[in-house]
Design an enzyme around this catalytic site. Structure first.
Site, mmCIF file in Angstrom:
data_model
loop_
_atom_site.group_PDB
_atom_site.id
_atom_site.type_symbol
_atom_site.label_atom_id
_atom_site.label_comp_id
_atom_site.label_asym_id
_atom_site.label_seq_id
_atom_site.Cartn_x
_atom_site.Cartn_y
_atom_site.Cartn_z
ATOM 1 C CG HIS A 189 -39.341 21.833 -6.392
ATOM 2 N ND1 HIS A 189 -40.103 22.934 -6.651
ATOM 3 C CD2 HIS A 189 -38.200 22.288 -5.857
ATOM 4 C CE1 HIS A 189 -39.453 24.018 -6.274
ATOM 5 N NE2 HIS A 189 -38.291 23.643 -5.794
ATOM 6 C CD GLU A 428 -17.069 27.911 -8.013
ATOM 7 O OE1 GLU A 428 -17.632 26.860 -8.324
ATOM 8 O OE2 GLU A 428 -17.592 28.757 -7.263
ATOM 9 C CG ASP A 452 -19.096 26.347 -11.668
ATOM 10 O OD1 ASP A 452 -19.730 26.303 -12.740
ATOM 11 O OD2 ASP A 452 -19.633 26.590 -10.581
ATOM 12 C CB CYS A 499 -16.542 20.604 -2.574
ATOM 13 S SG CYS A 499 -16.578 22.206 -3.375
HETATM 14 C C1 PEP Z 1 -18.431 23.211 -8.297
HETATM 15 O O1 PEP Z 1 -18.548 24.116 -9.113
HETATM 16 O O2 PEP Z 1 -17.621 22.266 -8.426
HETATM 17 C C2 PEP Z 1 -19.260 23.178 -7.099
HETATM 18 C C3 PEP Z 1 -19.056 22.308 -6.129
HETATM 19 O O3 PEP Z 1 -20.293 24.047 -7.020
HETATM 20 P P1 PEP Z 1 -21.678 23.923 -7.815
HETATM 21 O O4 PEP Z 1 -21.734 22.553 -8.429
HETATM 22 O O5 PEP Z 1 -22.711 24.158 -6.783
HETATM 23 O O6 PEP Z 1 -21.553 25.016 -8.816
HETATM 24 MG MG MG Z 2 -19.596 25.947 -8.637
#
Ligand code: PEP
Ligand code: MG
Length: 587
Positions: A189, A428, A452, A499
């Protein structure tokens, strides 16, 4: 130089102020039975004052940083209301005839040690919460404890064994240059708050620093220099100047269209976890929100967030966006992200375990609550739903069943929502890539989660420091996976965006342009750096390079090629060093 972990980017140069650990003068004497009522009264009064204080801090933080950041203090309030915690304290007073402060200290130490022993970053951070609350309560039970205060007249870098969110909240942000702690982590946090406040933060630095030492704190690399010599000083001052200059120059790009030299427009959106981050993203000219990670809404409270609470946040975001798109990802907990109010089974391989959509499908009520909140917010903006961790067609269908149920209930209640709300999935998991053509027929869009995907394709746990050198996004296998996904999306005419962290890495841009990915979503700090690279690049060069990239047999070859073809800097412009940092600059 001491090496820690980078918690919040930026360079701080200034004098250290070392926060001493509070020493409690506790008399472990036995109390008299006749004093027991007094001890309980003292305890309840201490709890009452502590709670009032916490409420007040929460309100102050909400005004300055936003409601999400202030929710951190809900965890502290919850500890003071936790019957397990309070019963243990009461038991020690009653059965062992100990004073309230001694009982509190014993229980706090017990829980802190218990959580600290767990090999789990999240629980370690909860230990910090308990310690923070314990210190506050002890202060009121003992009365008159003088806290050592940082200097009021000059700026400083705070150095502490650990810095709790409430300690951070009490520091004068205009004097605080940087933070160095022994404990903590990127997801603590304190780190979240430091990032929101724009203060460079390095964790994992133990000892070796004294009040008055000159420090250079590099919140990106995690490097901390103690009393550096003149050459290091000069180097960092110069670096900071260039970063400042670079950031200023980048700011001017906020309103510039994200278009390559040869006219290809690319949507640069933001990954956010809070309204505060959204405000930052909009200032930087984000096209929209490509990934709203909703986990924080669930992590900061001490119970499942209610539909109305979630709705309020999603609606506020939608309204701020004024019609710009927002992709809201449904809860993606499990793996390294846990909620303290549900006990997930202990697992040998949590990242291969009970997480993401698997939990949502299993806990349909919780899932339906979130979907209803998102649906209701869809009446206020351009919202899409994103499902995490999908690996089969069945999972999409099951999720859609719950979505239909949520819609039916809203319809019956007469609540407005967008019936045609687009539904997409994260790509992912390698299985999703293998059947991307089938999945594409079930949803309206793909969003590639490279974080991921890299972990699962390469079988390299993204949290395991021992094998972090094997976590290589620029791997031929990853590139092939990306190519397969984009081809399947194109064939079935659905949109595809990226993303994961790789979306915000300027060196990866030729991959996206070459493959024909025109929507990228990234952390807010990456937006302007990426736009700079984009407007200096040409899509035609990237297309020509893709074949060569696909022919590379090693990561080293790929990276060499990408580095060699970085676009030329326009005259007069200097690059900040690799991995540019845009954090708070301090003097
Ligand atoms: C990812 O896995 O690329 C992703 C954007 O999700 P997170 O990083 O939240 O697992
Ligand atoms: Mg992810």
């Amino acid at each position: 130089m001491v090496k820690g972990g980078g918690g919040a980017v930026g360079i701080a140069i200034g004098k250290a102020f070392v926060l001493p650990d509070p020493e409690w003068d506790l008399n472990d004497y036995q109390i008299d039975v006749s004093d027991m009522a007094f001890e309980f009264e003292k305890l309840h009064e201490g709890v009452r004052i502590s709670k009032n204080e916490l409420q007040q801090i929460k309100q102050e933080i909400a005004e300055v940083l936003g409601v999400e950041e202030s929710n951190i203090f809900d965890a502290h309030l919850a500890i003071l209301e936790d019957p397990v915690f309070m019963n243990e304290v009461a038991g020690i007073i009653q059965r062992q005839y100990k004073a309230a402060e001694v009982a509190v200290k014993e229980v706090v130490d017990k829980f802190v040690n218990m959580f600290d022993l767990l090999d789990d970053e999240y629980m370690k951070e909860r230990a910090l919460d308990i310690k923070d609350v314990g210190t506050r309560l002890l202060k009121h039970l003992l009365g008159g404890h003088e806290e050592t205060k940082p200097p009021e007249d000059e700026p400083y870098v705070i150095v502490a064994k650990e810095l709790t969110p409430s300690q951070l909240a009490h520091l004068d942000a205009s004097k605080l240059l940087g933070i160095v702690t022994a404990s903590g982590g990127k997801t603590s946090h304190t780190a979240i708050m430091a990032r929101a406040m724009g203060i460079p933060f390095v964790f994992g630095v133990e000892g070796g620093i004294q009040t008055g030492d000159m420090l250079i704190v590099d919140g990106e690399t995690g490097d901390v220099y103690v009393n550096p010599d003149e050459s290091v000083n000069r180097m960092y001052r110069e670096r900071r100047r260039r970063l400042q200059q670079h950031r200023e120059r980048l700011k001017s790009l906020a309103g510039v269209p994200a278009v390559t030299k040869d006219g290809r427009e690319v949507g640069l959106s933001a990954n956010i976890t809070s309204i505060h981050e959204l405000e930052q993203a909009l200032k930087q000219g984000a096209k929209g929100v490509g990934l709203f990670r909703t986990e924080m809404l669930y992590m900061d409270g001490h119970t499942w967030p209610k539909e109305d609470e979630q709705f309020a946040v999603y609606r506020e975001a939608a309204q701020l966006l004024q019609g710009k798109p927002m992709i809201i990802r449904t809860l993606d907990i499990g793996g390294d992200k846990q909620l303290d109010y549900i006990t997930l089974p202990e697992e040998e391989n949590p990242v291969l375990g009970y997480r993401g959509i698997r939990i949502s499908i299993d806990r349909r009520d919780m899932f339906k609550t979130q979907l209803k909140a998102i649906l209701r917010a869809s009446a206020y903006g351009n919202i899409k739903i994103l499902l995490p961790m999908i690996s089969s067609v069945e999972e999409i269908r099951k999720a859609k069943e719950v979505l239909e149920l949520a819609k039916r209930e809203l319809r019956e209640a007469g609540a407005p929502f967008n019936d045609g709300i687009p539904v997409g999935i994260m790509i992912e998991v390698p299985a999703a890539v293998a059947i991307a053509d089938m999945l594409a027929q079930e949803v309206q869009f793909f969003s590639i989660g490279t974080n991921d995907l890299v972990q699962y394709v390469l079988a390299v746990d993204r949290m395991n420091e021992r094998i972090s050198h094997l976590y290589e996004p620029y791997h031929p296998a990853v590139l092939r996976m990306l190519q397969l996904t984009v081809e399947a999306a194109n064939r079935h005419r659905i949109s595809v965006s990226v993303c994961g962290e790789l979306a915000g890495d300027p060196d990866a841009l030729p991959i996206w342009l070459g493959l024909g990915v025109h929507e990228l979503s990234m952390s807010v700090q990456s937006l302007l750096g990426m736009k700079k690279r984009l407007i200096e690049s040409a899509e035609s060069d990237a297309k020509a390079m893709l074949g060569q990239l696909l022919a590379c047999r090693t990561s080293a070859e790929m990276k060499e090629l990408l580095h060699a073809r970085r676009p030329e800097e326009p005259p007069g412009a200097e690059h900040a060093d690799d991995g540019e940092a845009y954090g708070a600059e301090s003097s």
